[in-house]
Design a protein around this motif. Sequence first.
Motif, PDB file in Angstrom:
ATOM      1  N   UNK A  79      40.588  75.731  39.387  1.00 55.23           N
ATOM      2  CA  UNK A  79      39.972  74.567  38.754  1.00 55.23           C
ATOM      3  C   UNK A  79      40.348  74.531  37.267  1.00 55.23           C
ATOM      4  N   UNK A  80      41.190  73.598  36.891  1.00 58.20           N
ATOM      5  CA  UNK A  80      41.656  73.397  35.521  1.00 58.20           C
ATOM      6  C   UNK A  80      42.421  74.605  34.963  1.00 58.20           C
ATOM      7  N   UNK A  81      42.905  75.474  35.822  1.00 53.61           N
ATOM      8  CA  UNK A  81      43.664  76.613  35.327  1.00 53.61           C
ATOM      9  C   UNK A  81      44.864  76.874  36.240  1.00 53.61           C
ATOM     10  N   UNK A  82      45.895  77.426  35.665  1.00 53.82           N
ATOM     11  CA  UNK A  82      47.107  77.723  36.413  1.00 53.82           C
ATOM     12  C   UNK A  82      47.795  78.921  35.766  1.00 53.82           C
ATOM     13  N   UNK A  83      48.312  79.800  36.598  1.00 47.52           N
ATOM     14  CA  UNK A  83      49.053  80.966  36.121  1.00 47.52           C
ATOM     15  C   UNK A  83      50.404  80.994  36.828  1.00 47.52           C
ATOM     16  N   UNK A  84      51.454  81.111  36.044  1.00 48.09           N
ATOM     17  CA  UNK A  84      52.778  81.329  36.625  1.00 48.09           C
ATOM     18  C   UNK A  84      53.391  82.555  35.946  1.00 48.09           C
ATOM     19  N   UNK A  85      53.830  83.478  36.779  1.00 48.35           N
ATOM     20  CA  UNK A  85      54.432  84.710  36.279  1.00 48.35           C
ATOM     21  C   UNK A  85      55.838  84.826  36.839  1.00 48.35           C
ATOM     22  N   UNK A  86      56.827  84.920  35.958  1.00 43.04           N
ATOM     23  CA  UNK A  86      58.226  85.055  36.362  1.00 43.04           C
ATOM     24  C   UNK A  86      58.727  86.425  35.923  1.00 43.04           C
ATOM     25  N   UNK A  87      59.424  87.110  36.827  1.00 40.28           N
ATOM     26  CA  UNK A  87      59.929  88.447  36.545  1.00 40.28           C
ATOM     27  C   UNK A  87      61.444  88.411  36.380  1.00 40.28           C
ATOM     28  N   UNK A  88      61.934  88.978  35.279  1.00 38.11           N
ATOM     29  CA  UNK A  88      63.368  89.181  35.082  1.00 38.11           C
ATOM     30  C   UNK A  88      63.681  90.593  35.577  1.00 38.11           C
ATOM     31  N   UNK A  89      63.934  90.695  36.870  1.00 41.72           N
ATOM     32  CA  UNK A  89      63.952  92.023  37.499  1.00 41.72           C
ATOM     33  C   UNK A  89      65.124  92.880  37.041  1.00 41.72           C
ATOM     34  N   UNK A  90      66.165  92.287  36.468  1.00 39.70           N
ATOM     35  CA  UNK A  90      67.294  93.091  35.986  1.00 39.70           C
ATOM     36  C   UNK A  90      66.875  93.999  34.832  1.00 39.70           C
ATOM     37  N   UNK A  91      65.755  93.679  34.174  1.00 43.44           N
ATOM     38  CA  UNK A  91      65.270  94.468  33.042  1.00 43.44           C
ATOM     39  C   UNK A  91      64.312  95.580  33.465  1.00 43.44           C
ATOM     40  N   UNK A  92      63.821  95.560  34.712  1.00 45.79           N
ATOM     41  CA  UNK A  92      62.878  96.574  35.179  1.00 45.79           C
ATOM     42  C   UNK A  92      63.676  97.826  35.548  1.00 45.79           C
ATOM     43  N   UNK A  93      63.276  98.974  34.940  1.00 51.65           N
ATOM     44  CA  UNK A  93      64.132 100.151  35.065  1.00 51.65           C
ATOM     45  C   UNK A  93      63.427 101.384  35.625  1.00 51.65           C
ATOM     46  N   UNK A  94      62.296 101.770  35.048  1.00 49.21           N
ATOM     47  CA  UNK A  94      61.654 103.021  35.463  1.00 49.21           C
ATOM     48  C   UNK A  94      60.163 102.822  35.666  1.00 49.21           C
ATOM     49  N   UNK A  95      59.562 103.748  36.441  1.00 49.63           N
ATOM     50  CA  UNK A  95      58.151 103.634  36.814  1.00 49.63           C
ATOM     51  C   UNK A  95      57.485 104.999  36.698  1.00 49.63           C
ATOM     52  N   UNK A  96      56.285 105.017  36.116  1.00 48.30           N
ATOM     53  CA  UNK A  96      55.480 106.232  36.054  1.00 48.30           C
ATOM     54  C   UNK A  96      54.147 105.982  36.746  1.00 48.30           C
TER      55      UNK A  96
END
Length: 320
Positions: A79-96
């Motif tokens: 209701x009156x709100x919107x979220x859009x999230x776009x990922x540039x996956x080429x920049x994602x490298x490591x995870x902890x």
Amino acid sequence: MSVMAWSPAPAASPLLRQCGAALGDRVLRLQDEPLAILKALYRLGSLVVTTFTSGSRVSQNMHYPAFHEGEWWLESVGDRCRLRQSLQVSQWHSVLAVLEPTGALPARSLVFFDRQGQPLQQMAVAPDSGGLAFEELVCAMLHPDQQTLNLPAGLPRIVAGELGSLSQLERDWAGSTDEEDFSRLLQRCHNQRSVLYRSVRDSFACTVRPETLPAVLAEASRRDNATTLCVGNQGVRLCMTAPWSSPRWQGSHCHLAHNGALVSLDMARMHSLWRLRKPGDGQVLTALEALDENGNWLWTLSAGEAESDWRGLLMDSVIR
């Protein structure tokens, strides 16, 4: 018209170094396959997702979708709100994986970093959510080396670009119909936005007083006007439309909230504020864009529901 700039690559972030000090104990290194881990996040249930940027921090409660290859984005509408999230996956490298509280990082959370060692997002499993899915994911993706992080060196680099004549630059600006067109325009000056904005006339981009931004946010809340706030980093771009709460101040930090989403903008990082006019949807769209002292993008504020209401808000609030 040409531009040349000296731009140092950022060294590894303090957050990554803090995690490195607890590596093998409270923090575990996962395999450098962030896309595979992103695809598994839907199993973890409710997450508290924090997005890190150079001048802001966004925290929200959400469920990650079951991502498919080539569709690295998510959108939710309320209701009156919107979220859009776009990922540039080429920049994602490591995870902890954080097993126990480490500094400000909560237990049972994943932290993703880009290729320069800068944090992109943190996903913390909400209490009483996900069952054993977090532990199963960590065990399945555990890296064999729990001693080193291979921190980036952060070497300086020289960049150069050709902007073209003023008339050609403004024609290309007026002809840009989406973010991809505008991104190509920025690439001519190696994404040095302040260089581009100073190279065109005020009808395209002009500076306004930095005090304008808090004035606009406060007036929008008073009028109950929705606005669109876009923030991001190398790997994530968030655009959130909502009737944000009245700004709450804590030192230089301006806090906004709406329906579980919390935004913190560090006004001390804002060196300049620009009013931009770009074509879109058959009309000229106006936005306020904040840049840091190096001319790098911090965030953009634009219309939420109606461009005419937004322009009226700016007319009453902009401080020249």
